[in-house]
Design a protein around this motif. Structure first.
Motif, PDB file in Angstrom:
ATOM      1  N   GLN A  51      75.867  41.261  55.536  1.00 55.80           N
ATOM      2  CA  GLN A  51      75.209  40.133  56.169  1.00 55.80           C
ATOM      3  C   GLN A  51      74.894  39.042  55.164  1.00 55.80           C
ATOM      4  O   GLN A  51      75.048  37.861  55.470  1.00 55.80           O
ATOM      5  CB  GLN A  51      73.919  40.593  56.864  1.00 55.80           C
ATOM      6  CG  GLN A  51      74.168  41.351  58.136  1.00 55.80           C
ATOM      7  CD  GLN A  51      75.192  40.650  59.000  1.00 55.80           C
ATOM      8  OE1 GLN A  51      75.098  39.457  59.261  1.00 55.80           O
ATOM      9  NE2 GLN A  51      76.187  41.381  59.454  1.00 55.80           N
ATOM     10  N   GLN A  54      78.027  37.201  54.775  1.00 58.07           N
ATOM     11  CA  GLN A  54      78.369  36.370  55.926  1.00 58.07           C
ATOM     12  C   GLN A  54      77.478  35.143  56.010  1.00 58.07           C
ATOM     13  O   GLN A  54      77.931  34.042  56.249  1.00 58.07           O
ATOM     14  CB  GLN A  54      78.176  37.178  57.222  1.00 58.07           C
ATOM     15  CG  GLN A  54      79.198  38.257  57.459  1.00 58.07           C
ATOM     16  CD  GLN A  54      80.527  37.682  57.872  1.00 58.07           C
ATOM     17  OE1 GLN A  54      80.598  36.586  58.416  1.00 58.07           O
ATOM     18  NE2 GLN A  54      81.578  38.398  57.582  1.00 58.07           N
ATOM     19  N   LEU A 120      75.663  33.572  64.277  1.00 59.15           N
ATOM     20  CA  LEU A 120      74.959  34.803  64.644  1.00 59.15           C
ATOM     21  C   LEU A 120      74.818  34.930  66.151  1.00 59.15           C
ATOM     22  O   LEU A 120      75.082  35.985  66.737  1.00 59.15           O
ATOM     23  CB  LEU A 120      73.547  34.798  64.041  1.00 59.15           C
ATOM     24  CG  LEU A 120      73.369  35.397  62.667  1.00 59.15           C
ATOM     25  CD1 LEU A 120      71.920  35.260  62.263  1.00 59.15           C
ATOM     26  CD2 LEU A 120      73.783  36.837  62.664  1.00 59.15           C
ATOM     27  N   ARG A 151      70.847  41.769  60.114  1.00 61.55           N
ATOM     28  CA  ARG A 151      71.041  40.325  60.174  1.00 61.55           C
ATOM     29  C   ARG A 151      69.742  39.586  59.919  1.00 61.55           C
ATOM     30  O   ARG A 151      69.722  38.551  59.246  1.00 61.55           O
ATOM     31  CB  ARG A 151      71.635  39.929  61.526  1.00 61.55           C
ATOM     32  CG  ARG A 151      73.114  40.223  61.594  1.00 61.55           C
ATOM     33  CD  ARG A 151      73.657  40.207  62.999  1.00 61.55           C
ATOM     34  NE  ARG A 151      75.091  40.341  63.001  1.00 61.55           N
ATOM     35  CZ  ARG A 151      75.748  41.468  62.776  1.00 61.55           C
ATOM     36  NH1 ARG A 151      75.083  42.554  62.528  1.00 61.55           N
ATOM     37  NH2 ARG A 151      77.060  41.497  62.791  1.00 61.55           N
TER      38      ARG A 151
END
Lengths: 265, 150, 264
Positions: A51, A54, A120, A151
């Motif tokens: 995460q 990302q 997201l 996340r």
């Protein structure tokens, strides 16, 4: 007839209020739920890393470029304002303080909301629409712990780092413009800045702001994804809601935090 | 994205963030490593501070040698008492004078020290006797007008 | 004949609409039970009630002696490890490969060493005929293949009950035949209890041991496939044999044609 229309209008507003209340309640429960990072699933660190990659590493291009340009513009504009008072040597401290206290945390958070937040929401919304979250639940794995929590923590870790980088790039970008383009003496740019920027006051408070923003933006992004209607329209609506609400929240919180930090309410 | 690459890029990201923070600390905010035991404290009394604030710098011959630590009001004599932290490696004579000066046009106040010719040096918790308050524009004009009318 | 699961006088409504109206049915152990009915009658809802994702308004859902609506969240998750639900679209995790998808439950719920997981996954994929596709991503699979992978995934932990949500819908004849065969074989070979929800009558009847037919929230037929095929009920006949007009009328309620089209 008039009365009926009026009553309907009031009922509509009342319903709206109740819906907002319900929404806030759902969101709050959701937040608490997501915070849990219980036992029972493997390799949480790896998932967190993914995460951070990302959300953080992939946001670097936009954040760094934006930081550079914001810093340069601040130097340019600042110079032209200060030159009227003969104080153009102070442009360094102006750029640094504006970035560290305001532009850094706020602009980075807004960019983050747009880029990472919408990604997201879309990702989680799509998972919900294709019943992946449902499938996970049925297989006895809590999607909150496996999908949402990494996340949320990823966002909380990433945004402050991005903010700091944004500010640094802005300050150096400003330095470039001030020294090379506008002819300010290199020493004055940095010396004036160093004299007026306090680490505890300005840098740390900026980071604190970005932490608050990180929590709010990431939480909103995940919530809207989870709450989305599982149709393509639903997802697009959810993504829009994330960006709009997160941006407004950041700006509103910025005002509140600034007021608290400067004056003590 | 292999696991190894992932770890490397995230690690680099976090390290870059820490580096940025360090840059902010050193280059931007001028954080210095001066610990408390590297300064000694002196006091000075002024009639009018007029804008001097805590953490204002204290300079000698234009070199910053310390900072204002605290400002209090002496309610007996009604003067301002300024506590200053001076670098340990800067000796000051007992007839040093302290004045409140203005830096640049934007009016940031600081304390300027000027060393005298005495043999003795000031030590921790001593007081600087010779002080010059801040120049307040209104008083100056008032003095001028007053002397003019004579 | 023991029942693995049972619905007792179950009612469920959503948004004010009554979807299930005092339904009682039994899922016998080790057999394939088919639940048929027109689209939208709440068949999927039934499955979600069994798995505890939804709570009934009244009545009870009993799975292996446990009353599902009254289980705590943790107990529910424990129960779910023994159940499996195959979604209509397969619902594979799109960010993982086929192999990783099937390995998912094994990794989450067991501490088996990696080589054992690998063997188990490949065996499961072998049983659905897709061992060679282990390294593909779900987006690279056809619909039928995705469903088979989902089946392999559902079987990974050796569940006791497996539920299929419209497994035959939209499949070409070959995939359809494959799925039909798989469902029956898997049930028998692994001694599972299977519940199959569908509106593909012929396919479902060909492998079911027991059939329930739902319409408008109520049961309009139950029994063995033969029994149900010989029914007298017009409603049931219309559904089973695909008659265009009958109790479910062809025409939406409206004024007589002569009134609307011809001038008065």
């Amino acid at each position: 007839m008039m009365v009926k229309a009026l009553v309907n209008r009031v009922r509509f507003i009342g319903n709206g209020m109740l819906n907002i209340s319900a929404g806030v309640g759902r969101a709050a429960w959701f937040f608490i739920h997501v915070l849990s990072w219980g036992s029972g699933f493997k390799a949480p660190f790896k998932r967190l890393l993914q995460q951070v990659y990302q959300l953080g590493v992939l946001s670097l291009p936009i954040v760094l470029v934006a930081g550079l340009f914001v810093g340069m513009v601040l130097a340019l504009q600042g110079y032209h304002i200060l030159v009227g008072y003969g104080s153009q040597e102070a442009v360094g401290q102006m750029v640094a303080l504006s970035l560290l206290r305001e532009f850094g945390p706020v602009v980075t958070a807004l960019l983050f909301a747009g880029r990472a937040g919408s990604a997201l929401t879309a990702e989680i919304g799509l998972m919900k629409a294709t019943e992946q979250l449902s499938a996970m639940e049925i297989m006895g794995v809590d999607p909150f712990k496996r999908i949402m929590a990494p996340r949320l923590w990823g966002g909380v870790i990433t945004l402050p780092i991005l903010t700091v980088m944004f500010s640094v790039l802005g300050i150096y970008g400003g330095a470039f413009v001030a020294v090379e383009v506008l002819g300010i003496y290199d020493g004055s740019y940095w010396a004036n800045m160093q004299n007026s920027v306090e680490f505890n006051e300005d840098v740390v408070k900026g980071v604190v702001k970005s932490l608050v923003f990180a929590v709010v933006v990431t939480w909103l992004a995940i919530f809207h994804g989870w709450n989305a209607t599982p149709t393509s329209q639903g997802i697009s609506r959810a993504t829009t809601a994330t960006v709009v609400q997160a941006s407004l929240a950041v700006l509103a919180l910025d005002f509140i935090l600034t007021a608290v930090m400067l004056g003590g309410f | 994205m292999t696991s190894k690459n992932l770890e490397i890029s995230v690690g680099a990201f976090v390290l870059a963030g820490i580096l940025a923070l360090v840059v902010l600390a050193l280059n931007v905010s001028g954080l210095s490593y001066r610990a408390d035991d590297q300064s000694y404290y002196l006091f000075a009394r002024f009639e009018n501070l007029a804008g001097l604030s805590e953490r204002a710098k204290i300079s000698l011959s234009g070199v910053t040698i310390g900072r204002v630590v605290s400002i209090t009001l002496d309610t007996e004599d009604y003067v301002a008492v300024v506590k200053m932290a001076i670098d340990k490696d800067v000796p000051l004579t007992t007839d040093t004078s302290a004045s409140i000066l203005t830096a640049g046009l934007l009016g940031e106040k600081y304390i300027g020290l000027s060393v005298g010719a005495d043999d003795e040096l000031l030590i921790n918790a001593d007081e600087i006797e010779d002080t010059q308050s801040s120049i307040v524009l209104e008083e100056l004009i008032g003095q001028f007008l007053f002397s003019r009318s004579e | 004949m023991e029942n693995f699961a049972e619905l007792v006088d179950l009612s469920f409504s959503r948004d004010g609409r009554l979807i299930l109206d005092h339904i009682s049915l039994q899922i016998p152990k080790g057999k394939v039970t088919a639940i048929l009915g027109p689209s939208g009658t709440g068949k999927t809802t039934l499955l979600r009630l069994i798995s505890g994702q939804l709570k009934p308004d009244s009545g009870d859902v009993i799975v292996d002696g446990l009353s599902v609506p009254s289980l705590s969240r943790n107990d529910l998750f424990t129960l779910r490890k023994r159940l499996s639900l195959l979604f209509q679209t397969g619902a594979l995790f799109t960010d993982m490969s086929v192999f990783e998808n099937v390995a998912f439950s094994l990794r989450e719920h067991t501490r088996l060493p990696e080589h054992m997981i690998r063997d188990l996954v490949l065996l499961r994929l072998q049983s659905v005929g897709l061992r060679g596709a282990a390294h593909h991503m779900p987006s690279e699979l056809s619909g039928g293949m995705a469903r088979r992978v989902a089946l392999a995934r559902s079987l990974a932990l050796d569940p006791e009950l497996i539920m299929y949500d419209e497994p035959f819908t939209g499949q070409d004849p070959i995939s359809m035949a494959v799925l039909v065969k798989l469902i029956r074989n898997v049930n028998d070979l692994l001694s599972l209890t299977s519940v199959l929800v569908s509106h593909d009558v012929e396919e479902a009847l060909s492998i079911a041991d027991q059939v329930y037919v739902l319409s408008h929230g109520r049961l309009i037929g139950e029994g063995t496939p033969e029994h149900v095929r010989q029914t007298d009920s017009p409603e049931l006949k219309q559904f089973l044999f695909g008659h265009v007009d009958g109790p479910v009328s062809f025409h939406y309620p409206s004024k007589p044609l002569a009134q609307e089209v011809l001038p008065l």
